[in-house]
Design a protein around this motif. Structure first.
Motif, PDB file in Angstrom:
ATOM      1  N   ASP A   1       0.807  -1.222   0.000  1.00  0.00           N
ATOM      2  CA  ASP A   1       0.000   0.000   0.000  1.00  0.00           C
ATOM      3  C   ASP A   1       0.842   1.275   0.000  1.00  0.00           C
TER       4      ASP A   1
ATOM      5  N   VAL B   1       3.193   3.905  -2.122  1.00  0.00           N
ATOM      6  CA  VAL B   1       3.281   4.296  -3.524  1.00  0.00           C
ATOM      7  C   VAL B   1       4.650   4.896  -3.826  1.00  0.00           C
TER       8      VAL B   1
ATOM      9  N   LEU C   1       7.010   7.291  -6.743  1.00  0.00           N
ATOM     10  CA  LEU C   1       6.978   8.257  -7.840  1.00  0.00           C
ATOM     11  C   LEU C   1       8.365   8.823  -8.067  1.00  0.00           C
TER      12      LEU C   1
ATOM     13  N   VAL D   1       0.332   9.848   2.066  1.00  0.00           N
ATOM     14  CA  VAL D   1      -0.661  10.154   1.040  1.00  0.00           C
ATOM     15  C   VAL D   1      -1.853  10.878   1.660  1.00  0.00           C
TER      16      VAL D   1
ATOM     17  N   ASP E   1      -3.503  14.485   0.763  1.00  0.00           N
ATOM     18  CA  ASP E   1      -4.915  14.600   0.414  1.00  0.00           C
ATOM     19  C   ASP E   1      -5.659  15.617   1.274  1.00  0.00           C
TER      20      ASP E   1
ATOM     21  N   PHE F   1      -3.023  14.250  -3.400  1.00  0.00           N
ATOM     22  CA  PHE F   1      -1.883  13.603  -4.052  1.00  0.00           C
ATOM     23  C   PHE F   1      -2.199  13.326  -5.516  1.00  0.00           C
ATOM     24  N   ASP F   2      -1.283  13.711  -6.386  1.00  0.00           N
ATOM     25  CA  ASP F   2      -1.443  13.491  -7.822  1.00  0.00           C
ATOM     26  C   ASP F   2      -1.116  12.028  -8.125  1.00  0.00           C
ATOM     27  N   ARG F   3      -2.150  11.206  -8.178  1.00  0.00           N
ATOM     28  CA  ARG F   3      -1.966   9.760  -8.297  1.00  0.00           C
ATOM     29  C   ARG F   3      -1.429   9.314  -9.643  1.00  0.00           C
ATOM     30  N   THR F   4      -1.464  10.171 -10.641  1.00  0.00           N
ATOM     31  CA  THR F   4      -0.874   9.789 -11.927  1.00  0.00           C
ATOM     32  C   THR F   4       0.641   9.609 -11.807  1.00  0.00           C
TER      33      THR F   4
ATOM     34  N   ALA G   1       2.202   8.015  -9.599  1.00  0.00           N
ATOM     35  CA  ALA G   1       2.508   6.643  -9.200  1.00  0.00           C
ATOM     36  C   ALA G   1       2.384   5.663 -10.361  1.00  0.00           C
ATOM     37  N   ASP G   2       1.967   6.161 -11.516  1.00  0.00           N
ATOM     38  CA  ASP G   2       1.798   5.309 -12.700  1.00  0.00           C
ATOM     39  C   ASP G   2       2.864   5.555 -13.754  1.00  0.00           C
TER      40      ASP G   2
END
Length: 390
Positions: free
Chosen positions: A64, A66, A68, A209, A213, A233-236, A238-239
């Protein structure tokens, strides 16, 4: 005159950053098919995402957590955490070497906060029992410039209310990190796996996180440090999406290092390689009367950025300028022979030696380097005596 050793290290690179490339590294082996593609091209984003997945596979943080990328190497990663997260509650900064002192100054002067400083002289560690679990705490796990590391994470409370923001750039991939104690962990490509400079990595716990948020600092955050948007949090990120344009060749180099790490046996093997390198250098230090570890306590000595001090009375009697000149001569002698490169300490550290012993170094090269250190010392101290006589 001490004779020159017969053999030289096969890979004489001992810089603490960028560190030595992995054994067998070749630039020509890096893929170049994505060179010239846009940073938002799906294939490029996927390659960056692949790098994050490999990083997770080697380091094994909780599922859990992340990950970046950030611009600006480990420095950028730490600054992103400071700028985006601090200010909700009181802050402590553990500063026992150059970068801890830098984070302390930044929190105070640039963020306008009033942090509590827990400091110690070079080669020592502050009293960690003074860490307040109600406060956010910023600290280096391993002091790259002082050769000091925290011995463990036992001093971090399990029921803490504040966040732990850990600069782990010279510890990741070389030391066990207790992930349950760390909320923000940062490192860079250029340290323990010998990657190229310029890119940082941030590992965030669910608590970190949640801070992103829920908390909006009242300061303007520079774009290259902005890991949160209007919703949190800019979750993109983490991708595999990145905040600005990164070098595709740099990520290919990072993937190459991670593939090597996996092939070697993963994190346990990387730690074992580091420990073997440190042990080889420590064995030489213990039997050499003119050099000693900068940290006196064995339990807080770094196994990666090993910092040493001169204890020979002829050198120790010199003032700081004289000792720095001695180090410069020491360096010149070694590099003139192509025997040991970049063994000088950080510019803000006490005069002495610093040799990187992380996992990309070969133990045989550490062993082969030590006679050259002896030769350089005896040569330089002999010149010092001649100068005094003249």
């Amino acid at each position: 005159m001490t004779p020159k050793p017969a053999a030289k290290p096969a890979r004489p690179w001992f810089s603490a950053g960028p560190t030595a490339k992995r054994p067998g590294w070749e630039l020509a082996k890096l893929p170049t098919n994505l060179m010239g593609r846009g940073i938002r091209a799906p294939e490029v984003v996927e390659r960056f995402a692949h790098g994050l997945r490999l990083t997770r596979e080697v380091l094994s943080p909780p599922d859990d957590y992340v990950m970046l990328y950030t611009p600006g190497s480990d420095t950028g990663a730490v600054e992103a955490a400071l700028w985006c997260m601090l200010g909700e509650r009181p802050v402590q900064v553990i500063a026992y070497e150059n970068f801890g002192l830098t984070w302390l100054a930044d929190v105070k002067t640039h963020l306008g906060l009033e942090p509590e400083a827990l400091t110690a002289p070079w080669g020592e560690l502050p009293d960690l029992s003074k860490v307040d679990p109600k406060k956010d705490v910023v600290f280096p796990w391993n002091g790259t410039t002082s050769g000091v590391r925290v011995p463990d994470g036992d001093w971090i409370a399990d029921d803490r209310e504040g966040l732990t923001i850990c600069d782990a750039t010279s510890a990741a991939f070389a030391m066990d990190l207790p992930w349950d104690k760390l909320d923000v962990t940062t490192f860079s490509f250029q340290k323990a796996l010998g990657g190229e400079a310029g890119v940082g990595v941030m590992v965030l716990s669910p608590r970190a996180v949640a801070r992103l948020d829920s908390y909006r600092p009242d300061r303007a955050v520079p774009k290259v440090l902005r890991i949160a948007d209007k919703t949190g949090f800019d979750r993109t990120l983490a991708d595999g999406v990145v905040m600005n344009t990164f070098s595709v060749l740099t990520i290919e180099d990072w993937i190459d290092a991670l593939d090597w790490a996996k092939a070697e046996g993963g994190l346990p093997a990387l730690i074992a390689r580091t420990d073997a390198n440190y042990a080889a250098l420590a064995e030489w230090v213990e039997r050499t009367d003119w050099i000693a570890f900068l940290p006196d306590r064995p339990d807080i000595r770094s196994t990666t950025s090993v910092c040493l001090k001169f204890v020979d009375p002829r050198v120790a009697a010199l003032d700081e300028a004289g000792q720095k000149a001695f180090v410069t001569r020491f360096k010149t002698l070694l590099e003139g022979e192509g025997a040991v490169y970049d063994m000088e300490p950080h510019r803000n550290a006490p005069p002495g030696l610093r040799l990187w012993c992380g996992c990309t170094i070969e133990t045989a090269d550490v062993v082969t380097a030590t006679p050259w250190l002896e030769w350089a010392f005896q040569t330089a101290v002999g010149e010092l005596a001649q100068s005094a006589d003249g």
